[in-house]
Design a protein around this motif. Structure first.
Motif, mmCIF file in Angstrom:
data_model
loop_
_atom_site.group_PDB
_atom_site.id
_atom_site.type_symbol
_atom_site.label_atom_id
_atom_site.label_comp_id
_atom_site.label_asym_id
_atom_site.label_seq_id
_atom_site.Cartn_x
_atom_site.Cartn_y
_atom_site.Cartn_z
ATOM 1 N N LYS A 28 0.831 -1.194 0.000
ATOM 2 C CA LYS A 28 0.000 0.000 0.000
ATOM 3 C C LYS A 28 0.869 1.249 0.000
ATOM 4 C CE LYS A 28 -3.638 2.314 2.659
ATOM 5 N NZ LYS A 28 -4.469 2.257 3.888
ATOM 6 N N ILE A 29 0.506 2.208 -0.846
ATOM 7 C CA ILE A 29 1.269 3.443 -0.950
ATOM 8 C C ILE A 29 1.048 4.280 0.307
ATOM 9 C CG2 ILE A 29 1.612 5.559 -2.284
ATOM 10 C CD1 ILE A 29 0.556 4.037 -4.721
ATOM 11 N N GLY A 30 2.140 4.690 0.951
ATOM 12 C CA GLY A 30 2.043 5.424 2.206
ATOM 13 C C GLY A 30 2.059 6.929 2.032
ATOM 14 N N GLY A 31 1.924 7.394 0.796
ATOM 15 C CA GLY A 31 1.981 8.835 0.564
ATOM 16 C C GLY A 31 3.380 9.277 0.199
ATOM 17 N N SER A 32 3.485 10.441 -0.379
ATOM 18 C CA SER A 32 4.773 10.919 -0.861
ATOM 19 C C SER A 32 5.711 11.248 0.289
ATOM 20 C CB SER A 32 4.571 12.161 -1.732
ATOM 21 O OG SER A 32 5.818 12.730 -2.060
ATOM 22 N N PRO A 33 6.906 10.650 0.310
ATOM 23 C CA PRO A 33 7.876 11.006 1.351
ATOM 24 C C PRO A 33 8.369 12.440 1.193
ATOM 25 C CG PRO A 33 8.875 9.558 -0.286
ATOM 26 C CD PRO A 33 7.410 9.594 -0.580
ATOM 27 N N PHE A 34 8.347 12.947 -0.038
ATOM 28 C CA PHE A 34 8.773 14.322 -0.266
ATOM 29 C C PHE A 34 7.813 15.298 0.432
ATOM 30 C CE2 PHE A 34 10.224 11.763 -3.821
ATOM 31 C CZ PHE A 34 11.569 12.086 -3.878
ATOM 32 N N VAL A 35 6.517 14.984 0.394
ATOM 33 C CA VAL A 35 5.530 15.835 1.056
ATOM 34 C C VAL A 35 5.724 15.776 2.569
ATOM 35 C CG1 VAL A 35 3.067 16.175 1.479
ATOM 36 C CG2 VAL A 35 3.863 15.613 -0.820
ATOM 37 N N ARG A 36 5.953 14.576 3.110
ATOM 38 C CA ARG A 36 6.132 14.448 4.559
ATOM 39 C C ARG A 36 7.366 15.208 5.038
ATOM 40 N NH1 ARG A 36 5.011 9.062 3.531
ATOM 41 N NH2 ARG A 36 7.157 8.453 4.005
ATOM 42 N N VAL A 37 8.438 15.101 4.276
ATOM 43 C CA VAL A 37 9.667 15.825 4.641
ATOM 44 C C VAL A 37 9.404 17.327 4.617
ATOM 45 C CG1 VAL A 37 11.970 16.421 3.823
ATOM 46 C CG2 VAL A 37 11.280 14.028 3.949
ATOM 47 N N THR A 38 8.703 17.792 3.589
ATOM 48 C CA THR A 38 8.381 19.220 3.492
ATOM 49 C C THR A 38 7.508 19.667 4.654
ATOM 50 O OG1 THR A 38 8.483 19.056 1.071
ATOM 51 C CG2 THR A 38 7.431 21.001 1.993
ATOM 52 N N GLN A 39 6.536 18.823 5.037
ATOM 53 C CA GLN A 39 5.653 19.160 6.156
ATOM 54 C C GLN A 39 6.440 19.304 7.455
ATOM 55 O OE1 GLN A 39 2.907 15.884 5.828
ATOM 56 N NE2 GLN A 39 1.387 17.109 4.732
ATOM 57 N N VAL A 40 7.413 18.424 7.683
ATOM 58 C CA VAL A 40 8.225 18.505 8.898
ATOM 59 C C VAL A 40 9.023 19.803 8.920
ATOM 60 C CG1 VAL A 40 10.158 17.481 10.148
ATOM 61 C CG2 VAL A 40 8.379 16.008 9.192
ATOM 62 N N ILE A 41 9.623 20.145 7.784
ATOM 63 C CA ILE A 41 10.424 21.372 7.711
ATOM 64 C C ILE A 41 9.542 22.601 7.942
ATOM 65 C CG2 ILE A 41 11.854 22.809 6.210
ATOM 66 C CD1 ILE A 41 12.814 20.236 4.860
ATOM 67 N N VAL A 42 8.365 22.626 7.287
ATOM 68 C CA VAL A 42 7.452 23.764 7.439
ATOM 69 C C VAL A 42 6.988 23.890 8.881
ATOM 70 C CG1 VAL A 42 5.185 24.661 6.794
ATOM 71 C CG2 VAL A 42 6.705 23.744 5.033
ATOM 72 N N ALA A 43 6.625 22.765 9.503
ATOM 73 C CA ALA A 43 6.162 22.799 10.891
ATOM 74 C C ALA A 43 7.268 23.279 11.827
ATOM 75 C CB ALA A 43 5.675 21.414 11.315
ATOM 76 N N ALA A 44 8.500 22.830 11.577
ATOM 77 C CA ALA A 44 9.620 23.250 12.422
ATOM 78 C C ALA A 44 9.902 24.738 12.258
ATOM 79 C CB ALA A 44 10.859 22.435 12.087
ATOM 80 N N VAL A 45 9.784 25.242 11.036
ATOM 81 C CA VAL A 45 10.018 26.669 10.786
ATOM 82 C C VAL A 45 8.943 27.511 11.475
ATOM 83 C CG1 VAL A 45 10.058 28.456 9.006
ATOM 84 C CG2 VAL A 45 11.280 26.310 8.641
ATOM 85 N N LYS A 46 7.691 27.072 11.394
ATOM 86 C CA LYS A 46 6.601 27.815 12.015
ATOM 87 C C LYS A 46 6.760 27.899 13.537
ATOM 88 C CE LYS A 46 3.025 26.987 8.504
ATOM 89 N NZ LYS A 46 1.716 26.345 8.208
ATOM 90 N N LYS A 47 7.394 26.879 14.120
ATOM 91 C CA LYS A 47 7.554 26.840 15.580
ATOM 92 C C LYS A 47 8.999 27.126 15.994
ATOM 93 C CE LYS A 47 3.809 23.499 16.097
ATOM 94 N NZ LYS A 47 3.425 22.125 16.518
ATOM 95 N N ARG A 48 9.719 27.862 15.158
ATOM 96 C CA ARG A 48 11.132 28.119 15.436
ATOM 97 C C ARG A 48 11.348 28.901 16.728
ATOM 98 N NH1 ARG A 48 9.214 31.136 11.392
ATOM 99 N NH2 ARG A 48 9.436 33.426 11.459
ATOM 100 N N LYS A 49 10.338 29.667 17.157
ATOM 101 C CA LYS A 49 10.475 30.466 18.379
ATOM 102 C C LYS A 49 9.939 29.741 19.613
ATOM 103 C CE LYS A 49 10.249 34.900 15.943
ATOM 104 N NZ LYS A 49 9.552 36.217 15.827
ATOM 105 N N VAL A 50 9.381 28.549 19.401
ATOM 106 C CA VAL A 50 8.846 27.778 20.525
ATOM 107 C C VAL A 50 10.006 27.122 21.264
ATOM 108 C CG1 VAL A 50 7.351 25.871 21.211
ATOM 109 C CG2 VAL A 50 6.685 27.379 19.321
ATOM 110 N N VAL A 51 9.949 27.158 22.577
ATOM 111 C CA VAL A 51 10.994 26.542 23.386
ATOM 112 C C VAL A 51 10.816 25.021 23.374
ATOM 113 C CG1 VAL A 51 12.039 26.387 25.676
ATOM 114 C CG2 VAL A 51 11.133 28.578 24.848
ATOM 115 N N ALA A 52 11.858 24.307 23.002
ATOM 116 C CA ALA A 52 11.786 22.847 22.929
ATOM 117 C C ALA A 52 11.745 22.257 24.329
ATOM 118 C CB ALA A 52 12.981 22.304 22.169
#
Length: 613
Positions: free
Chosen positions: A249-273
């Motif tokens: 079964k196709i699990g979806g594009s890995p390129f999209v998932r990688v992009t989503q992780v980068i975008v989410a991390a950028v949006k929360k760049r000021k959040v304290v880990a």
């Protein structure tokens, strides 16, 4: 009330027992698909692809220089660009396969496009008007016209696009036919990677002997037509095996998932880990299709990306569904981390490809000027000299598995003898000596030409055996046993399971970039080493200084080896969670009722066992 709860739980156990029986039926049907019996159909496609590409590419330098009358440097750069494009297109094929098309249809469509390209160039070889007049003296030759070159480039482009659909999918599609949940899967040793390379070596061996001989002694039309027919036959064989294939079964594009992780991390760049990684977002159900072999665990590297897994109020809707462009699971973050960790090791292979690209160009031109006779009536075609590299690979693979691994295991205690990283390092080291041998042999070849006053006769046969080229071919074959197989195994093992097509594409992209760098390197050396005694002469290698180019390549390889050792010493393997039988059993029990069980453990065990029986 307690009795009602007990009855309800028993009912849940019974219902789940029925579901398990249905699941067992489905599983039994699934087990009938895939397995070793699918390998002839799948590998037939890849074998014919390698047979066609080897027969097509190994002697293409002769076709470009002897039939289309192109200069040596222009012909070498054309081949390097073609090889680079053919190795870059797998990234496109991997994207289509992992995103929506699936590996099966990507292989089918890619094979058809490949055949179209082969038909195009075979037709041009049969029709005299599609190539310039013969020029046996190689002096003042008329080069191919723009129209003739256009047909050549269209053919090369179609075969490159077709290759993009085949190469990243065949290895992973073959892996799909086996049970990847086993902790000791057979396809991680001789049964798969070494077997795969052995089959590819046999295909190359057949192409370098049969096809190249036909091209040099019968006609280029038939020499290209036979690989075309073989590739067409492979499509039929592959489709015939369709009822046996297990399609994942196709699990979806890995390129999209990688992009989503980068975008989410950028949006929360000021959040304290958070200091405790256990509070980061995890969702087993969401990651089920991309973590069937186990979820990736949190690692302490590249902590900046962990921000993508920090849960905020606006990240999850009322139905507890996450906005994947604002929130990623730990598993998806670790997928990106795994790829980032692999890139420095992967990049080291690029310059190795650059260093060995001369085997299909300048080394063949060297062999053409040397005595290749095995008897008074038979001589080896120049392009067939690479057969010795292939033979070394075919002999080296079983020796590595049956002799080297048991020997190394006594000292290292590693079941594989040495790790993938160590295996690759040995390959890099041996590759340096292959280039040193090439430089020394070129010095000897030109000395023989000078002794017999043949320096100004580029088409003359120098009275020196072409078998002096064997050391560099054999050393290259040994290096490939260690480096190429180890590289592919490393990419497969260390990449996330949902990105294995992409990992296979990375293997070919390294070859692509290596060939492009080779083009830049050859062009630069030719441009800046002067008109007189140019290192890479256009028509007459005897007046060139090819050995200096080989020394330059040797220096590049030494620097690359130092870089690789540094990267390998800092590399850490991907952290992965593999569920054992006890944990799997506990999950089975938990799925019956999410509330706290009223039955004790032994009673629940009995109910579960009854349901399963």
């Amino acid at each position: 009330m307690e009795k009602e709860n007990i009855e309800l739980q028993k009912k849940n156990v019974a219902e789940n027992g029925e579901e398990e029986k249905k699941t067992d039926v489905i599983t039994s049907k699934t087990k009938k698909l895939g397995g070793v019996r699918t390998m002839p159909f799948i590998l037939a496609n890849e074998v014919c692809d390698r047979f066609a590409s080897a027969g097509f590419h190994a002697n293409m330098i002769s076709y470009l220089t002897q039939v289309l009358n192109l200069p040596n440097v222009k012909a070498s750069n054309t081949l390097s660009n073609f090889a680079g494009t053919s190795s870059f297109t797998p990234l496109i094929g991997a994207f289509f396969a992992d995103s929506f098309a699936g590996r099966y249809w990507t292989i089918v469509v890619g094979s058809i496009i490949y055949v179209l390209g082969m038909i195009c160039i075979t037709t041009s070889a049969f029709l005299p008007r599609l190539h310039p007049p013969p020029c046996p003296t190689q002096v003042n030759c008329k080069e191919a016209s723009n129209l003739q070159l256009c047909i050549l480039y269209i053919s090369l482009l179609l075969t490159s696009l077709g290759t993009g659909g085949i190469r990243p999918c065949v290895v992973t599609f073959a892996a799909d036919q086996f049970d990847m949940n086993k902790s000791k899967t057979e396809i991680k040793t001789w049964n798969f990677f070494n077997w795969y390379y052995f089959c590819m070596g046999m295909a190359s061996l057949a192409a370098l002997t049969i096809v190249v001989y036909i091209q040099d002694n019968v006609s280029w039309g038939w020499g290209l037509g036979i690989p075309t027919i073989a590739m067409g036959f492979s499509i039929i064989v592959f489709i015939l095996g369709s009822p046996l294939y297990r399609n994942v079964k196709i699990g979806g594009s890995p390129f999209v998932r990688v992009t989503q992780v980068i975008v989410a991390a950028v949006k929360k760049r000021k959040v304290v880990a958070p200091t405790d990684h256990r509070v980061l977002y995890e969702n087993r159900e969401l990651d089920a299709d991309i973590s069937s072999n186990g979820r990736l665990l949190h690692s302490n590297q590249f902590k900046w990306l962990d921000r993508a897994a920090i849960v905020a109020d606006s990240d999850v809707n009322e139905l507890s569904q996450p906005n994947l462009w604002r929130l990623a699971t730990v598993h998806r973050v670790e997928e990106l981390k795994a790829i980032i960790r692999m890139l420095p090791i992967w990049a080291a292979a690029i310059l190795l490809v650059t260093s060995h690209s001369h085997l299909n160009s300048f080394t063949i031109q060297q062999a053409r000027s040397m005595d290749r006779r095995l008897s008074r009536s038979f001589e080896i075609p120049p392009a067939s000299m690479t057969i010795f590299s292939t033979l070394t690979l075919l002999i080296g693979l079983p020796l590595y598995e049956r002799v080297f691994v048991p020997f190394a295991r006594k000292f290292t205690g590693n079941p594989s003898g040495i790790t993938c990283l160590q295996r690759m390092g040995v390959g890099y080291f041996i590759g340096i000596f292959a280039t040193i041998a090439a430089a020394l042999i070129e010095i000897k070849r030109k000395a023989a030409a000078a002794d017999h006053n043949l320096l100004d006769k580029p088409t003359a046969i120098i009275p020196i055996s072409a078998f002096w080229l064997l050391p560099q071919y054999c050393l290259h074959g040994i290096a490939e046993v260690f480096m190429s197989v180890g590289h592919l195994e490393f990419l497969y093992d260390q990449s996330p399971e949902s990105m294995r097509s992409t990992a296979a594409a990375l293997y070919w992209i390294a070859i692509a970039i290596g060939n492009y760098i080779s083009t830049i390197m050859v062009s630069s050396v030719h441009k800046y080493t002067g008109e007189e005694r140019n290192w890479l002469a256009d028509r007459n290698l005897n007046r060139g200084r090819l050995e200096n180019y080989y020394w330059l390549v040797t220096v590049v390889q030494v620097v690359n080896l130092i870089y690789y050792v540094i990267c390998a010493s800092f590399y850490t393997s991907k952290p992965i969670e593999v569920l054992n039988e006890t944990e799997s059993r506990e999950e089975d029990i938990e799925c019956f009722d999410n509330t706290k069980p009223l039955l004790n453990d032994s009673e629940v065990d009995k109910e579960v066992e009854l349901a399963r029986n």
